[in-house]
Design a protein around this motif. Structure first.
Motif, PDB file in Angstrom:
ATOM      1  N   ALA A 163      43.159  30.014  32.954  1.00  0.00           N
ATOM      2  CA  ALA A 163      43.892  29.893  32.913  1.00  0.00           C
ATOM      3  C   ALA A 163      44.370  27.988  34.029  1.00  0.00           C
ATOM      4  N   SER A 164      44.949  27.238  34.179  1.00  0.00           N
ATOM      5  CA  SER A 164      44.601  25.902  35.392  1.00  0.00           C
ATOM      6  C   SER A 164      46.083  25.977  35.219  1.00  0.00           C
ATOM      7  N   TRP A 165      45.971  24.807  36.252  1.00  0.00           N
ATOM      8  CA  TRP A 165      46.973  24.396  36.711  1.00  0.00           C
ATOM      9  C   TRP A 165      48.101  22.901  36.304  1.00  0.00           C
ATOM     10  N   SER A 166      49.187  23.293  35.501  1.00  0.00           N
ATOM     11  CA  SER A 166      50.130  22.226  34.793  1.00  0.00           C
ATOM     12  C   SER A 166      50.901  21.282  35.621  1.00  0.00           C
ATOM     13  N   ALA A 167      51.626  20.247  34.858  1.00  0.00           N
ATOM     14  CA  ALA A 167      53.203  19.458  35.688  1.00  0.00           C
ATOM     15  C   ALA A 167      53.945  20.385  35.340  1.00  0.00           C
ATOM     16  N   VAL A 168      54.640  20.779  36.516  1.00  0.00           N
ATOM     17  CA  VAL A 168      56.213  22.319  36.543  1.00  0.00           C
ATOM     18  C   VAL A 168      56.676  22.143  35.054  1.00  0.00           C
ATOM     19  N   THR A 169      56.841  21.319  34.233  1.00  0.00           N
ATOM     20  CA  THR A 169      57.246  20.978  33.057  1.00  0.00           C
ATOM     21  C   THR A 169      56.218  21.048  31.855  1.00  0.00           C
ATOM     22  N   ALA A 170      55.799  21.526  31.925  1.00  0.00           N
ATOM     23  CA  ALA A 170      54.289  21.695  30.893  1.00  0.00           C
ATOM     24  C   ALA A 170      53.796  22.668  30.442  1.00  0.00           C
ATOM     25  N   GLY A 171      54.001  23.170  31.747  1.00  0.00           N
ATOM     26  CA  GLY A 171      53.123  25.111  31.714  1.00  0.00           C
ATOM     27  C   GLY A 171      53.770  26.099  31.376  1.00  0.00           C
ATOM     28  N   ALA A 172      53.380  27.141  31.195  1.00  0.00           N
ATOM     29  CA  ALA A 172      53.578  28.342  30.246  1.00  0.00           C
ATOM     30  C   ALA A 172      55.437  29.123  31.224  1.00  0.00           C
ATOM     31  N   VAL A 173      55.040  28.248  32.074  1.00  0.00           N
ATOM     32  CA  VAL A 173      56.602  29.013  33.147  1.00  0.00           C
ATOM     33  C   VAL A 173      57.507  28.713  31.765  1.00  0.00           C
ATOM     34  N   HIS A 174      58.532  29.259  31.643  1.00  0.00           N
ATOM     35  CA  HIS A 174      59.309  28.499  31.458  1.00  0.00           C
ATOM     36  C   HIS A 174      60.936  28.272  32.681  1.00  0.00           C
ATOM     37  N   TRP A 175      61.049  26.496  33.026  1.00  0.00           N
ATOM     38  CA  TRP A 175      61.306  27.336  34.583  1.00  0.00           C
ATOM     39  C   TRP A 175      63.247  26.859  34.471  1.00  0.00           C
ATOM     40  N   PRO A 176      64.225  27.102  32.875  1.00  0.00           N
ATOM     41  CA  PRO A 176      65.086  27.056  32.887  1.00  0.00           C
ATOM     42  C   PRO A 176      65.667  29.136  32.701  1.00  0.00           C
ATOM     43  N   GLN A 177      64.685  28.984  31.984  1.00  0.00           N
ATOM     44  CA  GLN A 177      64.790  30.543  31.659  1.00  0.00           C
ATOM     45  C   GLN A 177      64.624  31.562  33.695  1.00  0.00           C
ATOM     46  N   VAL A 178      63.524  30.579  34.499  1.00  0.00           N
ATOM     47  CA  VAL A 178      63.241  31.126  35.536  1.00  0.00           C
ATOM     48  C   VAL A 178      64.792  30.856  36.950  1.00  0.00           C
ATOM     49  N   ILE A 179      65.032  29.645  36.267  1.00  0.00           N
ATOM     50  CA  ILE A 179      66.579  29.408  36.836  1.00  0.00           C
ATOM     51  C   ILE A 179      67.394  30.403  36.622  1.00  0.00           C
ATOM     52  N   ALA A 180      68.179  30.647  35.668  1.00  0.00           N
ATOM     53  CA  ALA A 180      68.579  31.428  35.288  1.00  0.00           C
ATOM     54  C   ALA A 180      68.735  32.728  35.281  1.00  0.00           C
ATOM     55  N   ALA A 181      67.483  33.147  35.309  1.00  0.00           N
ATOM     56  CA  ALA A 181      67.149  34.830  36.774  1.00  0.00           C
ATOM     57  C   ALA A 181      67.522  34.529  37.720  1.00  0.00           C
ATOM     58  N   LEU A 182      67.037  33.482  38.500  1.00  0.00           N
ATOM     59  CA  LEU A 182      67.581  33.798  40.170  1.00  0.00           C
ATOM     60  C   LEU A 182      69.021  33.870  39.854  1.00  0.00           C
ATOM     61  N   ARG A 183      69.489  32.860  39.373  1.00  0.00           N
ATOM     62  CA  ARG A 183      71.043  32.570  39.222  1.00  0.00           C
ATOM     63  C   ARG A 183      71.739  33.646  39.352  1.00  0.00           C
ATOM     64  N   ALA A 184      71.029  34.838  38.027  1.00  0.00           N
ATOM     65  CA  ALA A 184      71.841  36.295  37.707  1.00  0.00           C
ATOM     66  C   ALA A 184      71.271  37.060  38.826  1.00  0.00           C
ATOM     67  N   VAL A 185      70.860  36.742  39.552  1.00  0.00           N
ATOM     68  CA  VAL A 185      70.709  38.017  40.546  1.00  0.00           C
ATOM     69  C   VAL A 185      70.832  37.897  42.353  1.00  0.00           C
ATOM     70  N   GLY A 186      71.556  36.415  42.033  1.00  0.00           N
ATOM     71  CA  GLY A 186      72.704  35.781  42.891  1.00  0.00           C
ATOM     72  C   GLY A 186      71.229  35.121  44.307  1.00  0.00           C
ATOM     73  N   TYR A 187      70.220  34.941  43.236  1.00  0.00           N
ATOM     74  CA  TYR A 187      69.604  33.422  44.804  1.00  0.00           C
ATOM     75  C   TYR A 187      70.063  32.790  44.423  1.00  0.00           C
ATOM     76  N   ASP A 188      70.785  31.839  45.791  1.00  0.00           N
ATOM     77  CA  ASP A 188      71.225  30.915  46.201  1.00  0.00           C
ATOM     78  C   ASP A 188      70.489  30.438  47.418  1.00  0.00           C
ATOM     79  N   SER A 189      69.056  30.820  47.368  1.00  0.00           N
ATOM     80  CA  SER A 189      68.416  30.082  48.792  1.00  0.00           C
ATOM     81  C   SER A 189      67.001  28.565  48.390  1.00  0.00           C
ATOM     82  N   TRP A 190      65.695  28.866  48.416  1.00  0.00           N
ATOM     83  CA  TRP A 190      64.893  27.891  48.841  1.00  0.00           C
ATOM     84  C   TRP A 190      64.588  27.997  47.474  1.00  0.00           C
ATOM     85  N   LEU A 191      63.843  26.810  46.362  1.00  0.00           N
ATOM     86  CA  LEU A 191      63.266  26.505  45.571  1.00  0.00           C
ATOM     87  C   LEU A 191      61.865  25.803  46.105  1.00  0.00           C
TER      88      LEU A 191
END
Length: 288
Positions: free
Chosen positions: A234-262
């Motif tokens: 595993a190696s670091w990548s650009a936020v837009t280009a790695g294995a983490v699907h940030w649209p899905q993470v943001i949706a999950a954070l919203r689903a649990v009501g998180y509205d604080s710091w990124l």
């Protein structure tokens, strides 16, 4: 959501330059890297974990910390967390970081979690960590600063579920968790929304970065003859280009009501610091 930067990703920027860049690019806060720089590395080129110019040193005086707070506020920023490097069980370092956080106006600090290398059992490390966290709760009550463990590869809390097991039962006003899906890439995958639901009230802060798995040229040890495969790393990548699907993470954070710091922690080196600050924020904002 509110946006900050963990200054480990800005090794070539002085504290003043960091504040200028964050203000210019529309950030809300700065998460200071808090550690002691090895004097032998001060002549080296800036690097994330070596000669990092955007670091608050652990021996910074009270007057200097108050001055930094004033500079931070003058830039229209706040300090959502102090990202300390504390070994699990190091109460002196924990107290020092909480004292600094209080002077900087930060509500929390990062605290230590035992690393896992197989030399000691998980059960031993878990018991040791729980003892430390109980002491951290006492310090938190004294200073009014919460202790946050981080979901991180290599330690005994590499997933949201194992982090929750470690903090379970402690007062969530004093102990919480930094959720970091980029770190989780190194050891596997855990459904984002399920993990956040497991964390529940202990979810205290979120780090934004990404990583990707790559095949290396190194061969795995062979048994007898023949090539038994290649090592993947595993190696670091650009936020837009790695294995983490940030649209899905943001949706999950919203689903649990998180509205604080990124808080961004980009180690990709895919662009210069100012470009990363601009593009990362624009990307995550586009998902909101």
């Amino acid at each position: 959501m509110k946006f900050s930067v963990f200054t480990v990703m800005l090794p070539d920027c002085s504290q003043q330059r960091t504040l200028e860049l964050l203000r210019a690019n529309g950030y809300d806060g700065v998460e200071w890297r808090f550690t002691k720089t090895d004097p032998a590395r001060r002549e080296e080129a800036p690097s994330f974990w070596g000669n990092n110019l955007s670091t608050v040193e652990t021996d910074t005086s009270e007057a200097e910390l108050l001055e930094l707070k004033q500079l931070t506020e003058a830039a229209g920023l706040v300090v959502p967390n102090v990202a300390a490097y504390i070994g699990s069980g190091d109460l002196a370092a924990t107290e020092n970081a909480m004292r600094a956080a209080k002077l900087l106006g930060a509500p929390s600090i990062r605290i230590g979690v035992p690393n896992y290398d197989g030399k000691r059992t998980y059960q031993e490390l878990y018991a040791e960590a729980r003892t430390y966290l109980q002491e951290a709760v006492s310090l938190s009550r004294t200073y009014g600063v919460k202790g946050l463990i981080e979901v991180h590869h290599g330690n005994i809390a590499p997933s949201a579920s194992l982090a929750r097991r470690l903090v379970d039962g402690f007062d969530a006003n004093h102990i919480g968790v930094i959720y970091d899906p980029g770190n989780m890439v190194h050891e596997g995958f855990e459904n984002y929304q399920m993990g956040l639901e497991v964390l529940g009230e202990y979810l205290g802060h979120v780090h934004v970065k990404n990583a990707v798995w790559q095949r290396t040229d190194a061969a795995l040890p062979t048994i007898g003859s023949g090539d038994h495969g290649r090592i993947w790393q595993a190696s670091w990548s650009a936020v837009t280009a790695g294995a983490v699907h940030w649209p899905q993470v943001i949706a999950a954070l919203r689903a649990v009501g998180y509205d604080s710091w990124l808080s961004f922690e980009d180690f990709s080196g895919s662009a210069d610091s100012e470009t990363l600050l601009r593009d990362n924020l624009a990307y995550i904002r586009s998902l909101l």
